[in-house]
Design an enzyme around this catalytic site. Structure first.
Site, PDB file in Angstrom:
ATOM      1  N   PRO A   2       0.078 -54.151  13.917  1.00 40.51           N
ATOM      2  CA  PRO A   2       1.335 -54.851  14.090  1.00 40.51           C
ATOM      3  C   PRO A   2       2.064 -55.227  12.814  1.00 40.51           C
ATOM      4  O   PRO A   2       1.531 -55.943  11.969  1.00 40.51           O
ATOM      5  CB  PRO A   2       0.936 -56.116  14.857  1.00 40.51           C
ATOM      6  CG  PRO A   2      -0.539 -56.149  14.893  1.00 40.51           C
ATOM      7  CD  PRO A   2      -1.061 -55.047  14.086  1.00 40.51           C
ATOM      8  N   GLU A   3       3.281 -54.765  12.704  1.00 42.27           N
ATOM      9  CA  GLU A   3       4.227 -55.317  11.753  1.00 42.27           C
ATOM     10  C   GLU A   3       5.390 -55.808  12.608  1.00 42.27           C
ATOM     11  O   GLU A   3       5.260 -55.839  13.825  1.00 42.27           O
ATOM     12  CB  GLU A   3       4.656 -54.239  10.743  1.00 42.27           C
ATOM     13  CG  GLU A   3       3.465 -53.723   9.938  1.00 42.27           C
ATOM     14  CD  GLU A   3       3.841 -52.815   8.785  1.00 42.27           C
ATOM     15  OE1 GLU A   3       4.908 -53.019   8.189  1.00 42.27           O
ATOM     16  OE2 GLU A   3       3.061 -51.898   8.487  1.00 42.27           O
ATOM     17  N   LYS A  34       5.914 -61.834  11.747  1.00 43.59           N
ATOM     18  CA  LYS A  34       4.820 -61.347  12.578  1.00 43.59           C
ATOM     19  C   LYS A  34       4.209 -62.464  13.417  1.00 43.59           C
ATOM     20  O   LYS A  34       3.174 -62.262  14.048  1.00 43.59           O
ATOM     21  CB  LYS A  34       3.729 -60.730  11.699  1.00 43.59           C
ATOM     22  CG  LYS A  34       4.232 -59.627  10.771  1.00 43.59           C
ATOM     23  CD  LYS A  34       3.134 -59.194   9.811  1.00 43.59           C
ATOM     24  CE  LYS A  34       3.707 -58.417   8.634  1.00 43.59           C
ATOM     25  NZ  LYS A  34       2.706 -58.224   7.576  1.00 43.59           N
ATOM     26  N   ARG A  90      -2.879 -53.747  -1.790  1.00 43.17           N
ATOM     27  CA  ARG A  90      -2.887 -52.815  -0.665  1.00 43.17           C
ATOM     28  C   ARG A  90      -2.690 -51.385  -1.148  1.00 43.17           C
ATOM     29  O   ARG A  90      -1.995 -51.146  -2.149  1.00 43.17           O
ATOM     30  CB  ARG A  90      -1.753 -53.165   0.328  1.00 43.17           C
ATOM     31  CG  ARG A  90      -1.715 -54.626   0.752  1.00 43.17           C
ATOM     32  CD  ARG A  90      -2.944 -55.071   1.511  1.00 43.17           C
ATOM     33  NE  ARG A  90      -3.161 -54.294   2.706  1.00 43.17           N
ATOM     34  CZ  ARG A  90      -2.594 -54.544   3.883  1.00 43.17           C
ATOM     35  NH1 ARG A  90      -1.782 -55.555   4.025  1.00 43.17           N
ATOM     36  NH2 ARG A  90      -2.855 -53.774   4.922  1.00 43.17           N
TER      37      ARG A  90
END
Length: 279
Positions: free
Chosen positions: A2-3, A59, A265
């Site tokens: 999920p973004e 989010k 990341r």
DNA sequence: AACAATGTTCAGTC
DNA sequence: GGACTGAACATTGT
């Protein structure tokens, strides 16, 4: 998974399939997902109430609760249910017979319909239907009265002035800033790579070295990337995402894609169009 | 079989 | 305080 676009899909699942029914049972037994609440705390707050609205910022999802009998419609001290999907969470609604009524149109991915093995939190309604947080990795989070004020403006609706203000302070790498939910809310690892690729900006560039025209490109790329992902079914439908893999070439100019680590990341960028500036 | 994965938070360091 | 790193969470897919 999920973004922002996937979370918006989850919000819409709740809105169309879970509002207006009375909560008769709450499974809040997963002490990690429901931290720092103690088991039964969320159950006590929600049992007997109705979900009356589903909201999203970045989010983070939250639901207002109300009560038919007292006419309380989510105002005042009504408990608010906060939901965060983490990295692998999904909101699923099951009917009274256990069949999956709604899991959203986005990121169906590998999950098999009707597989509730990884349900980490559940509301059961008076008609027997259930709302579940299905989350294998258990990185999602459920809680009462989430602090949404600590999030930056939502990436889907951020104004140009707020965007510039959020980006243009400090010295961090621009990708790290895009991922900072307190600066701008809703951008995750894949969306950030897409935005920077569209804007032709190297992810490691310090924000204080971006020119006004680069910040404008970044804003336009953010709006367009978010809108495209919302319209087409999630971040996986974006242009450069399938090319985030070894040996891939940029879909625009066919230069090799580079890989590195930015903001903690894994990051992919076009080696030719998003050069690291010579210093 | 080792490694990385769409997220966040916390502890520790400089 | 800001910036950066690594760990933690638990499971799956490559």
């Amino acid at each position: 998974m999920p973004e922002l676009p996937e979370v918006e899909s989850a919000r819409s699942v709740i809105e169309r399939a879970a509002l207006g029914r009375r909560i008769v049972e709450v499974d809040d037994s997963d002490t990690y997902v429901c931290r720092p609440h103690r088991p039964g705390e969320i159950r006590s707050a929600l049992t007997g109430r109705l979900l009356v609205a589903a909201h999203r910022r970045g989010k983070t999802l939250w639901c207002d609760t109300g009560d038919n009998d007292t006419g309380d419609n989510g105002a005042g001290d009504a408990p608010v249910l906060g939901l965060h999907l983490g990295m692998s969470g999904k909101i699923v609604i099951a009917g009274a017979d256990g069949s999956e009524v709604d899991g959203g149109d986005y990121w169906e991915g590998r999950r098999v319909k009707g597989d509730y093995r990884w349900s980490r939190f559940a509301l059961t309604f008076d008609d027997g239907s259930r709302l579940m947080l299905v989350d294998p990795r258990r990185l999602g989070r459920i809680g009462l009265d989430p602090e949404i004020d600590r999030l930056g403006p939502d990436a889907a609706t951020v104004t140009p002035a707020a965007f510039r203000a959020a980006v243009a302070t400090g010295t961090v790498a621009v990708k790290a800033r895009l991922l900072d939910q307190h600066a701008i809310a809703g951008i995750g690892n894949l969306l950030a790579d897409e935005i920077l690729w569209r804007a032709r900006i190297n992810p490691a560039r310090p924000v204080d070295e971006l020119t006004p025209s680069e910040i404008d490109r970044l804003l336009r790329a953010t709006r367009r990337s978010v809108a495209a992902a919302l319209a087409h079914g999630g971040v996986h439908t974006l242009t450069v995402i399938p090319f985030r893999r070894p040996g891939a070439r940029c879909p625009r100019d066919h230069a090799p894609m580079s890989r590195g680590k930015v903001g903690g990341r894994t990051t992919w960028w076009c080696s030719a169009e998003q050069p690291v500036p010579a210093k």
